[in-house]
Design an enzyme around this catalytic site. Structure first.
Site, PDB file in Angstrom:
ATOM      1  N   ASN A   1       0.845  -1.201   0.000  1.00  9.55           N
ATOM      2  CA  ASN A   1       0.000   0.000   0.000  1.00  9.55           C
ATOM      3  C   ASN A   1       0.881   1.252   0.000  1.00  9.55           C
ATOM      4  O   ASN A   1       2.108   1.147   0.001  1.00  9.55           O
ATOM      5  CB  ASN A   1      -0.959  -0.017   1.195  1.00  9.55           C
ATOM      6  CG  ASN A   1      -0.207  -0.116   2.509  1.00  9.55           C
ATOM      7  OD1 ASN A   1       0.574   0.776   2.851  1.00  9.55           O
ATOM      8  ND2 ASN A   1      -0.411  -1.203   3.234  1.00  9.55           N
TER       9      ASN A   1
ATOM     10  N   LYS B   1       8.339 -17.239 -10.820  1.00 10.19           N
ATOM     11  CA  LYS B   1       7.541 -16.126 -11.346  1.00 10.19           C
ATOM     12  C   LYS B   1       6.310 -16.666 -12.089  1.00 10.19           C
ATOM     13  O   LYS B   1       6.456 -17.560 -12.944  1.00 10.19           O
ATOM     14  CB  LYS B   1       8.429 -15.309 -12.299  1.00 10.19           C
ATOM     15  CG  LYS B   1       7.810 -14.044 -12.769  1.00 10.19           C
ATOM     16  CD  LYS B   1       8.780 -13.260 -13.627  1.00 10.19           C
ATOM     17  CE  LYS B   1       8.028 -12.210 -14.399  1.00 10.19           C
ATOM     18  NZ  LYS B   1       8.814 -11.633 -15.465  1.00 10.19           N
TER      19      LYS B   1
ATOM     20  N   ILE C   1      -2.435  -7.396  14.644  1.00 10.32           N
ATOM     21  CA  ILE C   1      -1.404  -7.217  15.677  1.00 10.32           C
ATOM     22  C   ILE C   1      -1.951  -6.390  16.838  1.00 10.32           C
ATOM     23  O   ILE C   1      -1.790  -6.746  18.007  1.00 10.32           O
ATOM     24  CB  ILE C   1      -0.145  -6.552  15.074  1.00 10.32           C
ATOM     25  CG1 ILE C   1       0.344  -7.360  13.860  1.00 10.32           C
ATOM     26  CG2 ILE C   1       0.955  -6.432  16.127  1.00 10.32           C
ATOM     27  CD1 ILE C   1       1.424  -6.668  13.036  1.00 10.32           C
TER      28      ILE C   1
ATOM     29  N   PHE D   1      -4.270   3.407  14.874  1.00 12.70           N
ATOM     30  CA  PHE D   1      -4.566   4.435  13.879  1.00 12.70           C
ATOM     31  C   PHE D   1      -5.720   3.972  12.996  1.00 12.70           C
ATOM     32  O   PHE D   1      -5.854   2.774  12.738  1.00 12.70           O
ATOM     33  CB  PHE D   1      -3.336   4.723  13.000  1.00 12.70           C
ATOM     34  CG  PHE D   1      -2.417   5.727  13.624  1.00 12.70           C
ATOM     35  CD1 PHE D   1      -1.645   5.384  14.724  1.00 12.70           C
ATOM     36  CD2 PHE D   1      -2.338   7.026  13.132  1.00 12.70           C
ATOM     37  CE1 PHE D   1      -0.814   6.313  15.326  1.00 12.70           C
ATOM     38  CE2 PHE D   1      -1.505   7.963  13.716  1.00 12.70           C
ATOM     39  CZ  PHE D   1      -0.741   7.613  14.816  1.00 12.70           C
TER      40      PHE D   1
HETATM   41  O1  C5P Z   1      -8.508  -2.776  11.167  1.00 11.76           O
HETATM   42  P1  C5P Z   1      -7.711  -1.669  10.580  1.00 11.76           P
HETATM   43  O2  C5P Z   1      -6.594  -2.161   9.701  1.00 11.76           O
HETATM   44  O3  C5P Z   1      -8.473  -0.620   9.895  1.00 11.76           O
HETATM   45  O4  C5P Z   1      -7.086  -0.965  11.879  1.00 11.76           O
HETATM   46  C1  C5P Z   1      -6.015  -0.103  11.810  1.00 11.76           C
HETATM   47  C2  C5P Z   1      -5.193  -0.214  13.062  1.00 11.76           C
HETATM   48  O5  C5P Z   1      -4.919  -1.576  13.390  1.00 11.76           O
HETATM   49  C3  C5P Z   1      -3.827   0.409  12.878  1.00 11.76           C
HETATM   50  O6  C5P Z   1      -3.413   0.891  14.136  1.00 11.76           O
HETATM   51  C4  C5P Z   1      -2.975  -0.765  12.410  1.00 11.76           C
HETATM   52  O7  C5P Z   1      -1.601  -0.550  12.670  1.00 11.76           O
HETATM   53  C5  C5P Z   1      -3.554  -1.891  13.218  1.00 11.76           C
HETATM   54  N1  C5P Z   1      -3.472  -3.193  12.531  1.00 11.76           N
HETATM   55  C6  C5P Z   1      -2.657  -4.199  13.035  1.00 11.76           C
HETATM   56  N2  C5P Z   1      -2.601  -5.415  12.417  1.00 11.76           N
HETATM   57  C7  C5P Z   1      -3.336  -5.654  11.325  1.00 11.76           C
HETATM   58  C8  C5P Z   1      -4.162  -4.652  10.791  1.00 11.76           C
HETATM   59  C9  C5P Z   1      -4.215  -3.429  11.421  1.00 11.76           C
HETATM   60  O8  C5P Z   1      -1.960  -3.953  14.039  1.00 11.76           O
HETATM   61  N3  C5P Z   1      -3.268  -6.836  10.742  1.00 11.76           N
END
Ligand code: C5P
Length: 413
Positions: free
Chosen positions: A217, A296, A314, A330
Site C-alpha cells: 500500500n 515467477k 497485531i 490508527f
Molecule cells: O482494522 P484496521 O486495519 O483498519 O485498523 C487499523 C489499526 O490496526 C492500525 O493501528 C494498524 O496498525 C492496526 N493493525 C494491526 N494489524 C493488522 C491490521 C491493522 O496492528 N493486521
C-alpha cells in the site's frame, strides 16, 4: 494570547550558510505575525546567501554577526543569549551542527549558543548525503540527548538536484512548532517518558505473490518515524518495527526491519514484553496470498485469481494481553471517519485511536497516506479531540504529549 496560548516571545534567529537562508526571511514574518520579537544573528557564510539588510528591514533591529561589532559591547554574546526566550537556528548547516556538538565558539552565533541557558531549536538544511552521513547523525543524537530540539528536516527535491531528507522545514511549520513547544520544553527537561519503552509499528507491509511480485500500500512511514523521534525526545527507549520505507530512522531508535505482516507480527510479539506504550501506526496488509509461488507466475489465462488469507491483527492481539501496555491504534479512512474510528476503538479494545482522513482537505492539501500532512482526531472512550490539519512532525509532537498525559493519568490513578 495567540492560538497557541503564548505571545510576545523573544526569539533569537540564527542563520547559517546555505541556499535555504532565503526562507529565513519568511520565518521572521511568521514569527512576527504571532507577536514575537525577533533578533537575527548571521554567520559569515549566511551573508554569502542573503544580505543582512533584508533582516534589518524586516526586524527593525541591527543584524548581529560580529563578535567585535562596533556597538562596543564586548559582552554582546552574553547579552543576546540572556535576552532570548528561545533560540532557533534556521537553516542550520551540517558544519554548524558539528560546531554546536563540540561546543566550539569561534563566531558570535556559536559563542552565544554556548552561553545560552534557554531552549535551542535547530532546523537543519543540507544535502541529503550530508544529512545521512553517520558523522552528522551522531552529532544530532548527541545534541538531542542534551535537550536540543530538531525541527525537520523535510524530504524532497533539493537545490543540488538530488532528492531525499535535508530540505529546510517549511517556515510556517518551523514557527508553529517553535511556538507550541512550551510543552516540549517540559518534555525534554521533565523527560516525561524517561525510562519507558515505546514500541511503534511503521510503514506498509509487502505480501509476496511470487519471487518478483507483492501486494502493498501507499504508506510512507512518515507519521510513525515522526512519532519515534518525538518519543525519543521525551526520553523514551524506542523500538521501531518497520516495514519497507525510504526514510532514515532516528539514530537512537532500535530498528527492526521487516517486510510482511507475519514478520511484523512476530517482531512485535517478541518485543512486547517490556513495552509500556504500543503505537500501531503501520498500515498492515489485512490479507496475504495463501501460497507464494516458487517461480515467477507466467501470463496465461485472461483471469488470474489469487487466494488470500487473513493476516493476524497485531493491535487486537496486543490489546488482549494481560497485563497490556497502553495501546494506541490508527484509523485511516476515506469515509465515515469518526464513526469507523470509534468502532475500531471498541472492536480492538484500544486505549486511543488516532483517526485521520485520507484524501484532500478543503484547501486541496493531500492528507494521509504518503502525504506531508494529516488531519487527526484523538478518540478514546470518553472524548474526541480534533487536532486539526498539520504536518506529521507537528502532529507527532502533539500526539506524544497527549499519550504521555494519558499514560501518567493511568498510572497515578
Ligand atoms: O482494522 P484496521 O486495519 O483498519 O485498523 C487499523 C489499526 O490496526 C492500525 O493501528 C494498524 O496498525 C492496526 N493493525 C494491526 N494489524 C493488522 C491490521 C491493522 O496492528 N493486521
Amino acid at each position: 494570547m495567540d492560538e497557541h496560548g503564548e505571545s510576545n516571545q523573544k526569539i533569537l534567529l540564527g542563520i547559517t550558510g546555505g541556499i535555504a537562508a532565503y526562507k529565513s526571511a519568511e520565518l521572521v514574518r511568521r514569527l512576527q505575525n504571532q507577536s514575537c520579537t525577533v533578533k537575527v544573528v548571521m554567520t559569515a557564510a549566511a551573508e554569502k546567501f542573503i544580505g543582512a539588510l533584508t533582516f534589518q528591514a524586516l526586524t527593525g533591529e541591527p543584524v548581529y554577526h560580529d563578535m567585535y561589532q562596533s556597538s562596543g559591547d564586548a559582552m554582546e554574546h552574553i547579552e543576546l543569549a540572556r535576552w532570548a526566550d528561545k533560540i532557533i537556528i534556521a537553516p542550520a548547516s551540517a558544519n554548524f551542527i558539528a560546531k554546536l556538538t563540540h561546543g566550539l565558539a569561534d563566531d558570535l552565533l556559536s559563542t552565544l549558543c554556548l552561553a545560552a541557558e534557554v531552549p535551542i531549536y535547530v532546523a537543519p538544511a543540507m544535502n541529503q548525503a550530508m544529512w545521512k552521513n553517520p558523522a552528522t547523525q551522531n552529532n544530532i543524537s548527541i545534541l538531542q540527548q542534551r535537550g536540543i530540539h530538531f525541527l525537520g528536516p523535510d524530504q524532497g527535491q533539493q537545490a543540488c538536484g538530488e532528492t531525499g531528507p535535508g530540505r529546510l522545514l517549511d517556515p510556517q511549520e518551523i514557527a508553529a512548532q517553535l511556538l507550541t513547544s512550551q510543552q516540549s520544553t517540559q518534555l525534554t527537561t521533565g523527560q516525561r517518558l524517561a525510562g519507558k519503552t515505546v514500541l511503534i509499528t511503521a510503514g506498509p507491509t509487502k505480501e509476496a505473490i511470487d519471487p518478483v511480485r507483492f501486494i502493498s500500500n501507499h504508506s510512507s512511514g512518515k507519521m510513525a518515524y515522526a512519532l519515534a523521534q518525538q518519543a525519543l525526545q521525551a526520553g523514551a527507549n524506542v523500538k521501531l518495527i518497520s516495514g519497507p520505507t525510504s526514510l532514515t530512522p532516528p539514530a537512537k531508535a532500535e530498528l527492526h526491519a521487516v517486510e510482511s505482516a507475519l514478520q511484523m507480527h512476530s517482531a512485535v510479539m517478541q518485543n512486547i514484553q517490556d513495552t509500556d506504550i504500543f503505537i500501531a501506526c503501520a498500515a498492515v496488509a489485512d490479507y496475504r496470498p495463501a501460497t507464494v509461488a516458487a517461480n515467477k507466475i507466467k501470463k496465461q489465462a485472461d483471469h488470474l485469481s489469487i487466494e488470500m488469507l487473513r493476516n493476524p491483527d497485531i493491535l487486537t492481539e496486543v490489546c488482549a494481553l494481560k497485563p497490556k501496555p497502553l495501546c494506541i491504534g490508527f484509523a485511516a479512512e476515506t469515509e465515515n471517519l469518526l464513526e469507523n474510528a470509534q468502532k475500531k476503538l471498541n472492536a480492538k479494545n484500544a486505549d486511543l485511536i488516532i483517526a485521520n482522513a485520507v484524501g484532500k482537505n478543503k484547501e486541496g492539501v493531500s492528507l494521509g497516506f504518503n502525504a506531508e500532512n494529516n488531519h487527526a482526531y484523538i478518540i478514546s472512550k470518553d472524548h474526541c479531540i480534533d487536532l486539526g490539519s498539520h504536518s506529521k512532525n507537528q502532529l507527532a509532537h502533539q500526539l506524544i504529549n497527549h499519550i504521555a498525559e494519558v499514560y501518567e493519568k493511568k498510572h497515578t490513578s
